[in-house]
Enzyme design. Structure first.
Site, short mmCIF file in Angstrom:
data_model
loop_
_atom_site.label_atom_id
_atom_site.label_comp_id
_atom_site.label_asym_id
_atom_site.label_seq_id
_atom_site.Cartn_x
_atom_site.Cartn_y
_atom_site.Cartn_z
N HIS A 50 -9.66 -0.93 -7.25
CA HIS A 50 -9.31 -0.72 -8.65
C HIS A 50 -10.33 0.10 -9.45
O HIS A 50 -10.14 0.27 -10.66
CB HIS A 50 -9.13 -2.07 -9.35
N ARG A 75 -13.85 -4.33 -1.56
CA ARG A 75 -12.39 -4.43 -1.49
C ARG A 75 -11.86 -3.05 -1.15
O ARG A 75 -12.01 -2.10 -1.93
CB ARG A 75 -11.82 -4.93 -2.81
N GLU A 163 -1.81 -12.61 -2.33
CA GLU A 163 -1.43 -12.24 -3.69
C GLU A 163 0.02 -11.74 -3.77
O GLU A 163 0.39 -11.04 -4.72
CB GLU A 163 -2.38 -11.19 -4.24
N ASP A 189 -1.87 -10.61 -9.33
CA ASP A 189 -0.80 -10.03 -8.51
C ASP A 189 0.12 -11.10 -7.94
O ASP A 189 1.32 -10.87 -7.77
CB ASP A 189 -1.40 -9.19 -7.38
#
Length: 291
Positions: A50, A75, A163, A189
């Site tokens: 992100h 991530r 998620e 999510d």
């Protein structure tokens, strides 16, 4: 005991009941990374999904996190991100977090990308190379890589994110895949996938359907020897439910909150007792003509 060989012991501590608390790094800065690590967090996660990180900066970020005394995670983009998983470990990450897991096949693909072929333990399809940061404790170059080859697989930490509705439905099969160390709930999510976020807003996070999914992860993970994790700032509640790998907050959110608290406190004192405020913060998007 070197940093790499400490990883399996670090994971075992969570299996034995010890809580590990980390923070998300969204700001591409080695100084910020070291600051977060030195604040006492057990791990710092570089959020490559992100936020705006490039692979050139990863080594510096992982070095800074290690200097601060914490474990480094990143991530990656997805379970199909072979280059991202490869470079994460080549650049020195202790672990990866893989988002958007839906099936056991997703997990098997991740384990394959993360593990070297022909080495001790689980085998995969990861490419080997010399001058990997994971091998520097015994020397750079070919000798270092060959000496540690059989150790690398067992010390790479793999975390996955639960998620999606599909992941919750396939949870038994997902957790049964060998090589998965941690299964972490991504609450935003997951709520979105369950259809709760749009319908209930913040109420989604206390909705019975969401709580049932959370409970399912907390209950099933120990059955398969997987550590349950949560992206959640309520450490007491998470720990009481059995979650032992917690991403507590993010650098950007803590910075925003700290600025807001500091400024509010100063403004209260500055403007106390006056009718017209002496100074107020400018709007986030001011009119260009208003100078």
């Amino acid at each position: 005991e070197n940093h790499l060989h400490n990883n399996r012991k670090w994971v075992q501590q969570m299996k034995d009941g010890k809580l590990k608390v980390g923070i998300n790094l969204n700001i591409n800065s080695p100084t910020m990374a070291e600051l977060l690590a030195s604040a006492g967090y057990d791990f710092v996660q570089v959020d490559g999904q992100h936020s705006a990180f490039n692979r050139e900066s990863l080594t510096s970020l992982f070095q800074a996190i290690k200097l601060g005394g914490a474990k480094s995670f990143i991530r990656v983009d997805s379970s199909e991100d072979r280059p991202g998983i490869q470079q994460a470990f080549d650049c020195g990450a202790d672990g990866i977090l893989v988002p958007c897991i839906r099936t056991a096949d997703d997990c098997r693909r991740v384990v394959s990308f993360a593990k070297l072929p022909g080495a001790t333990g689980l085998e995969g399809t990861r490419s080997m190379y010399v001058n990997l940061r994971q091998t520097f404790h015994v020397g750079a170059g070919i000798p270092g890589t060959i000496t540690t080859y059989n150790d690398i697989n067992k010390h790479t930490i793999i975390a996955i994110q639960i998620e999606t509705k599909e992941a919750v439905e396939n949870l038994d099969e997902i957790l049964a895949v060998p090589g998965i160390d941690i299964a972490l709930i991504g609450p935003g999510d997951l709520n979105s996938s369950l259809g709760l976020l749009g319908a209930h807003g913040f109420g989604a996070f206390t909705h019975p359907e969401f709580f049932a999914a959370v409970q399912k992860v907390a209950t099933l993970c120990p059955k398969y020897g997987v550590i349950p994790g949560f992206f959640n700032s309520d450490l007491k509640q998470c720990n009481s439910m059995g979650f032992k790998f917690i991403i507590h907050n993010s650098d950007a959110e803590l910075l925003r909150h700290g600025l807001e608290v500091s400024l509010t406190s100063s403004l209260t004192a500055l403007n106390e007792g006056v009718t017209d405020p002496i100074w107020t913060p400018r709007p986030y998007r001011p009119d260009p003509s208003d100078v």
